[in-house]
Design an enzyme around this catalytic site. Structure first.
Site, PDB file in Angstrom:
ATOM      1  N   ASP A  59       0.843  -1.202   0.000  1.00 46.34           N
ATOM      2  CA  ASP A  59       0.000   0.000   0.000  1.00 46.34           C
ATOM      3  C   ASP A  59       0.880   1.254   0.000  1.00 46.34           C
ATOM      4  O   ASP A  59       0.365   2.379  -0.028  1.00 46.34           O
ATOM      5  CB  ASP A  59      -1.012  -0.005   1.157  1.00 46.34           C
ATOM      6  N   SER A  60       2.216   1.060  -0.056  1.00 47.74           N
ATOM      7  CA  SER A  60       3.113   2.186  -0.324  1.00 47.74           C
ATOM      8  C   SER A  60       2.750   2.830  -1.659  1.00 47.74           C
ATOM      9  O   SER A  60       3.208   3.940  -1.953  1.00 47.74           O
ATOM     10  CB  SER A  60       4.575   1.718  -0.344  1.00 47.74           C
ATOM     11  N   ASP A  98      -0.927  -6.188   0.103  1.00 42.78           N
ATOM     12  CA  ASP A  98      -1.309  -5.550   1.365  1.00 42.78           C
ATOM     13  C   ASP A  98      -2.822  -5.426   1.481  1.00 42.78           C
ATOM     14  O   ASP A  98      -3.502  -5.075   0.504  1.00 42.78           O
ATOM     15  CB  ASP A  98      -0.739  -4.126   1.412  1.00 42.78           C
ATOM     16  N   LYS A 128      -0.810  -9.366   3.207  1.00 45.91           N
ATOM     17  CA  LYS A 128      -0.022  -8.836   4.319  1.00 45.91           C
ATOM     18  C   LYS A 128      -0.892  -7.857   5.097  1.00 45.91           C
ATOM     19  O   LYS A 128      -1.687  -7.129   4.493  1.00 45.91           O
ATOM     20  CB  LYS A 128       1.234  -8.126   3.803  1.00 45.91           C
ATOM     21  N   GLU A 130      -0.794  -5.236   8.863  1.00 48.01           N
ATOM     22  CA  GLU A 130       0.080  -4.624   9.869  1.00 48.01           C
ATOM     23  C   GLU A 130      -0.431  -4.881  11.282  1.00 48.01           C
ATOM     24  O   GLU A 130      -1.645  -4.866  11.524  1.00 48.01           O
ATOM     25  CB  GLU A 130       0.167  -3.107   9.626  1.00 48.01           C
ATOM     26  N   GLU A 193       9.970  -3.495  10.102  1.00 44.61           N
ATOM     27  CA  GLU A 193      10.329  -2.211   9.488  1.00 44.61           C
ATOM     28  C   GLU A 193      10.922  -1.249  10.510  1.00 44.61           C
ATOM     29  O   GLU A 193      10.348  -1.028  11.584  1.00 44.61           O
ATOM     30  CB  GLU A 193       9.075  -1.598   8.833  1.00 44.61           C
TER      31      GLU A 193
END
Ligand code: KIV
Length: 276
Positions: A59-60, A98, A128, A130, A193
């Site tokens: 999602d960057s 993501d 993925k 978070e 990260e």
């Protein structure tokens, strides 16, 4: 191409598509895992042909493709749109997408719904998300539903406002607990990260699943970078942990300047580029 690079390319050409079980095997063998982000079909094909083990539709894309300040505005529909293109471009690499902010935090049901859409509509093979201890129940339910999950701890960009910015995360006990919770919940790998290298090494030695580092030192089981950073395409900020392997931003500007000059001077198109 150097001899070593062409040997790698030959090996990669022959090898079967990467699956989540390969990650466990590679951790046992201490074989480093390469991960890069991809957002479209052309880039996915190039990275796949180069032998990258795993393509992350991150999602960057909210910052490096859409131009937002954070990843928060990215929607599930947008992630699905990009993930589908990437999955069609990869024949060997494992493609992971993501789950964006707001598509899994509400409830386990919401997470299963979002991840199911992702797998059905895009043909990616894992998602993925978070979070550590707080997301363990969600990860467990997804895995029980047959959906492979990659965790993400440390600096979790979707929580940027709660973390007070994009900073190195140093709370050793919390990060260890997060990594253990993600692993025990059944994730097949975990991104770490912006964590000090010594702490990432300790986490890597503690958990049975591969750790994929970004700004987390050399001792993680694998490494991930945001591809536009690695290629020199993104200049808004330059994190310390990025190594730039190319300066494509400069190459593109030079090519576009040459094109503008050729059009202005009527040097393009020439006879060989025209139909008669
Ligand atoms: O969104 C992303 O690209 C990521 C990587 C930085 C790990 O989560």
């Amino acid at each position: 191409m150097s001899e070593r690079a062409s040997a790698t390319a030959r090996r990669v050409e022959r090898s079967a598509p990467v699956g989540v079980l390969d990650f466990a095997h590679w951790k046992r063998e201490r074989r480093p895992i390469s991960v890069l982000t991809a957002y479209d079909h052309t880039m996915a094909r190039l990275l796949d042909e180069a032998g990258v083990d795993c393509l992350l539709v991150g999602d960057s894309l909210g910052t490096v493709v859409q131009g937002h300040d954070t990843t928060l505005p990215v929607t599930l529909d947008q992630m699905i749109y990009h993930a589908e293109m990437v999955a069609r471009g990869a024949s060997r690499a494992l493609v992971v997408a993501d789950l964006p902010f707001g598509s899994y935090q509400e409830s386990v049901g919401q997470a299963i719904g979002s991840a199911t859409r992702m797998l059905k509509e895009t043909r990616v093979r894992a998602v993925k998300l978070e979070g550590g201890v707080a997301r363990a129940a969600t990860i467990r339910s997804l895995v029980e539903a047959g959906i492979p999950v990659m965790g993400h701890i440390g600096l979790t960009p979707q929580a940027v406002y709660q973390l007070g910015g994009y900073r190195v995360q140093r709370d050793e006990e919390r990060l260890l607990a997060d990594a253990v919770a993600v692993a025990e919940a059944g994730a097949f790998a975990v991104v770490i990260e912006c964590v000090p290298a010594e702490l990432a090494a300790r986490i890597t030695a503690t958990v049975p699943i591969p750790t994929i580092g970004i700004g987390a030192g050399p001792e993680c089981d694998g490494q991930v970078l945001v591809t536009p950073d690695l290629l020199g395409l993104f200049d808004a900020f330059r994190p310390k942990f990025v190594r730039r392997y190319a300066e494509l931003g400069e190459t593109i500007r030079a090519a576009a300047r040459a094109y503008v000059a050729d059009v202005s001077e009527r040097r393009f198109p020439d006879e060989s580029e025209s139909f008669r």
